[in-house]
Motif scaffolding. Structure first.
Motif, PDB file in Angstrom:
ATOM      1  N   GLY A 198      59.694  81.553 101.177  1.00 18.69           N
ATOM      2  CA  GLY A 198      58.388  81.967 100.694  1.00 18.69           C
ATOM      3  C   GLY A 198      57.308  80.986 101.109  1.00 18.69           C
ATOM      4  O   GLY A 198      57.572  79.986 101.802  1.00 18.69           O
ATOM      5  N   LEU A 199      56.101  81.253 100.666  1.00 25.13           N
ATOM      6  CA  LEU A 199      54.968  80.404 101.024  1.00 25.13           C
ATOM      7  C   LEU A 199      55.152  78.977 100.517  1.00 25.13           C
ATOM      8  O   LEU A 199      54.851  78.016 101.236  1.00 25.13           O
ATOM      9  CB  LEU A 199      53.670  80.999 100.476  1.00 25.13           C
ATOM     10  CG  LEU A 199      52.391  80.219 100.781  1.00 25.13           C
ATOM     11  CD1 LEU A 199      52.201  80.024 102.280  1.00 25.13           C
ATOM     12  CD2 LEU A 199      51.193  80.923 100.174  1.00 25.13           C
ATOM     13  N   ASN A 200      55.657  78.809  99.314  1.00 23.14           N
ATOM     14  CA  ASN A 200      55.843  77.455  98.783  1.00 23.14           C
ATOM     15  C   ASN A 200      56.803  76.640  99.642  1.00 23.14           C
ATOM     16  O   ASN A 200      56.559  75.467  99.923  1.00 23.14           O
ATOM     17  CB  ASN A 200      56.340  77.497  97.340  1.00 23.14           C
ATOM     18  CG  ASN A 200      55.290  78.030  96.388  1.00 23.14           C
ATOM     19  OD1 ASN A 200      54.104  78.054  96.700  1.00 23.14           O
ATOM     20  ND2 ASN A 200      55.724  78.476  95.222  1.00 23.14           N
ATOM     21  N   GLU A 201      57.898  77.254 100.080  1.00 21.14           N
ATOM     22  CA  GLU A 201      58.848  76.555 100.941  1.00 21.14           C
ATOM     23  C   GLU A 201      58.210  76.203 102.289  1.00 21.14           C
ATOM     24  O   GLU A 201      58.458  75.125 102.847  1.00 21.14           O
ATOM     25  CB  GLU A 201      60.110  77.393 101.174  1.00 21.14           C
ATOM     26  CG  GLU A 201      60.976  77.583  99.951  1.00 21.14           C
ATOM     27  CD  GLU A 201      60.640  78.824  99.131  1.00 21.14           C
ATOM     28  OE1 GLU A 201      61.412  79.136  98.222  1.00 21.14           O
ATOM     29  OE2 GLU A 201      59.603  79.479  99.402  1.00 21.14           O
ATOM     30  N   TYR A 202      57.395  77.110 102.803  1.00 23.32           N
ATOM     31  CA  TYR A 202      56.719  76.875 104.073  1.00 23.32           C
ATOM     32  C   TYR A 202      55.719  75.725 103.954  1.00 23.32           C
ATOM     33  O   TYR A 202      55.645  74.858 104.830  1.00 23.32           O
ATOM     34  CB  TYR A 202      56.040  78.165 104.537  1.00 23.32           C
ATOM     35  CG  TYR A 202      55.395  78.063 105.888  1.00 23.32           C
ATOM     36  CD1 TYR A 202      56.155  77.908 107.040  1.00 23.32           C
ATOM     37  CD2 TYR A 202      54.007  78.134 106.025  1.00 23.32           C
ATOM     38  CE1 TYR A 202      55.564  77.821 108.296  1.00 23.32           C
ATOM     39  CE2 TYR A 202      53.409  78.049 107.269  1.00 23.32           C
ATOM     40  CZ  TYR A 202      54.183  77.885 108.394  1.00 23.32           C
ATOM     41  OH  TYR A 202      53.599  77.801 109.635  1.00 23.32           O
ATOM     42  N   ILE A 203      54.968  75.699 102.872  1.00 18.51           N
ATOM     43  CA  ILE A 203      54.019  74.598 102.638  1.00 18.51           C
ATOM     44  C   ILE A 203      54.773  73.274 102.525  1.00 18.51           C
ATOM     45  O   ILE A 203      54.373  72.262 103.113  1.00 18.51           O
ATOM     46  CB  ILE A 203      53.167  74.867 101.384  1.00 18.51           C
ATOM     47  CG1 ILE A 203      52.197  76.024 101.649  1.00 18.51           C
ATOM     48  CG2 ILE A 203      52.412  73.609 100.953  1.00 18.51           C
ATOM     49  CD1 ILE A 203      51.470  76.528 100.411  1.00 18.51           C
ATOM     50  N   ASP A 204      55.869  73.262 101.774  1.00 19.85           N
ATOM     51  CA  ASP A 204      56.676  72.041 101.639  1.00 19.85           C
ATOM     52  C   ASP A 204      57.195  71.562 102.998  1.00 19.85           C
ATOM     53  O   ASP A 204      57.200  70.365 103.284  1.00 19.85           O
ATOM     54  CB  ASP A 204      57.856  72.263 100.688  1.00 19.85           C
ATOM     55  CG  ASP A 204      57.430  72.394  99.242  1.00 19.85           C
ATOM     56  OD1 ASP A 204      56.276  72.026  98.906  1.00 19.85           O
ATOM     57  OD2 ASP A 204      58.253  72.872  98.431  1.00 19.85           O
TER      58      ASP A 204
ATOM     59  N   ARG B 149      54.402  69.924 104.869  1.00 17.97           N
ATOM     60  CA  ARG B 149      54.045  68.627 104.297  1.00 17.97           C
ATOM     61  C   ARG B 149      55.094  67.555 104.580  1.00 17.97           C
ATOM     62  O   ARG B 149      54.776  66.381 104.651  1.00 17.97           O
ATOM     63  CB  ARG B 149      53.855  68.755 102.789  1.00 17.97           C
ATOM     64  CG  ARG B 149      52.588  69.484 102.427  1.00 17.97           C
ATOM     65  CD  ARG B 149      52.421  69.562 100.936  1.00 17.97           C
ATOM     66  NE  ARG B 149      51.178  70.243 100.607  1.00 17.97           N
ATOM     67  CZ  ARG B 149      50.901  70.737  99.423  1.00 17.97           C
ATOM     68  NH1 ARG B 149      51.770  70.628  98.432  1.00 17.97           N
ATOM     69  NH2 ARG B 149      49.750  71.346  99.203  1.00 17.97           N
TER      70      ARG B 149
ATOM     71  N   ARG C 245      60.481  83.463  91.669  1.00 18.13           N
ATOM     72  CA  ARG C 245      59.417  83.325  92.672  1.00 18.13           C
ATOM     73  C   ARG C 245      58.333  84.365  92.428  1.00 18.13           C
ATOM     74  O   ARG C 245      58.611  85.518  92.092  1.00 18.13           O
ATOM     75  CB  ARG C 245      59.975  83.496  94.086  1.00 18.13           C
ATOM     76  CG  ARG C 245      61.010  82.451  94.449  1.00 18.13           C
ATOM     77  CD  ARG C 245      61.270  82.336  95.938  1.00 18.13           C
ATOM     78  NE  ARG C 245      61.654  83.566  96.601  1.00 18.13           N
ATOM     79  CZ  ARG C 245      61.681  83.710  97.928  1.00 18.13           C
ATOM     80  NH1 ARG C 245      61.342  82.702  98.724  1.00 18.13           N
ATOM     81  NH2 ARG C 245      62.051  84.849  98.472  1.00 18.13           N
ATOM     82  N   ASP C 246      57.082  83.957  92.615  1.00 20.95           N
ATOM     83  CA  ASP C 246      55.959  84.887  92.470  1.00 20.95           C
ATOM     84  C   ASP C 246      55.960  85.899  93.613  1.00 20.95           C
ATOM     85  O   ASP C 246      56.376  85.586  94.737  1.00 20.95           O
ATOM     86  CB  ASP C 246      54.628  84.127  92.489  1.00 20.95           C
ATOM     87  CG  ASP C 246      54.441  83.230  91.282  1.00 20.95           C
ATOM     88  OD1 ASP C 246      55.074  83.500  90.242  1.00 20.95           O
ATOM     89  OD2 ASP C 246      53.659  82.268  91.385  1.00 20.95           O
TER      90      ASP C 246
ATOM     91  N   ASP D 148      53.513  87.088  95.426  1.00 20.08           N
ATOM     92  CA  ASP D 148      52.742  86.703  96.606  1.00 20.08           C
ATOM     93  C   ASP D 148      53.470  85.642  97.428  1.00 20.08           C
ATOM     94  O   ASP D 148      53.369  85.616  98.656  1.00 20.08           O
ATOM     95  CB  ASP D 148      51.333  86.246  96.231  1.00 20.08           C
ATOM     96  CG  ASP D 148      51.313  85.058  95.277  1.00 20.08           C
ATOM     97  OD1 ASP D 148      52.309  84.824  94.571  1.00 20.08           O
ATOM     98  OD2 ASP D 148      50.282  84.357  95.237  1.00 20.08           O
ATOM     99  N   ASN D 149      54.230  84.799  96.781  1.00 17.58           N
ATOM    100  CA  ASN D 149      55.045  83.796  97.467  1.00 17.58           C
ATOM    101  C   ASN D 149      56.152  84.477  98.283  1.00 17.58           C
ATOM    102  O   ASN D 149      56.394  84.131  99.438  1.00 17.58           O
ATOM    103  CB  ASN D 149      55.641  82.835  96.430  1.00 17.58           C
ATOM    104  CG  ASN D 149      56.388  81.683  97.040  1.00 17.58           C
ATOM    105  OD1 ASN D 149      56.102  81.252  98.145  1.00 17.58           O
ATOM    106  ND2 ASN D 149      57.367  81.190  96.321  1.00 17.58           N
TER     107      ASN D 149
END
Length: 125
Positions: free
Chosen positions: A11-17, A20, A66-67, A69-70
């Motif tokens: 998801g998006l959170n994993e991609y952002i992590d 980073r 998970r949300d 949108d994520n």
């Protein structure tokens, strides 16, 4: 046509992590995910789709942690994989008709993504 990806996608959170953690982390995640998607879809797609197409994504998650949108961010990986494998010429405005539809479900036994792709007939076709 109905396509099946028999696993969940980042998801998006994993991609952002991943972005980073290392400057190439996001790119590595995207490449690895697209290769997995292509491997899952290769035998399911016999010919390129006639565009424009309508797309419905059914996201089956193991739970509701998970949300939405994520979760649905992963359609970026799916669309880029479809273009990379030449099932779609592009994923732009002229290729995808009317946007996307996302539906979400819980299936503890078999998390997955199902994609329904419908070729849209235009004008005098």
């Amino acid at each position: 046509m109905k396509l099946l990806i028999p696993f969940t996608l980042p998801g998006l959170n994993e991609y952002i992590d991943a972005n980073r953690s290392h400057r190439q982390g996001g790119n590595a995640m995207k490449s690895k995910t697209q290769r997995a998607i292509i491997a899952a879809l290769r035998k399911q797609i016999r010919r390129p789709f006639r565009e424009p197409v309508k797309m419905r994504f059914c996201w089956y998650e193991k739970d509701r942690r998970r949300d939405k949108d994520n979760i649905s961010f992963a359609k970026k990986f799916i669309l880029d994989a479809l273009v990379q494998m030449k099932a779609l010429r592009n994923d732009g405005w002229n290729n995808i008709d009317g946007g996307f539809r996302d539906d979400f479900f819980v299936d503890k036994a078999q998390p997955r993504v199902e994609i329904e792709i419908t070729e849209v007939k235009r004008g005098n076709e």
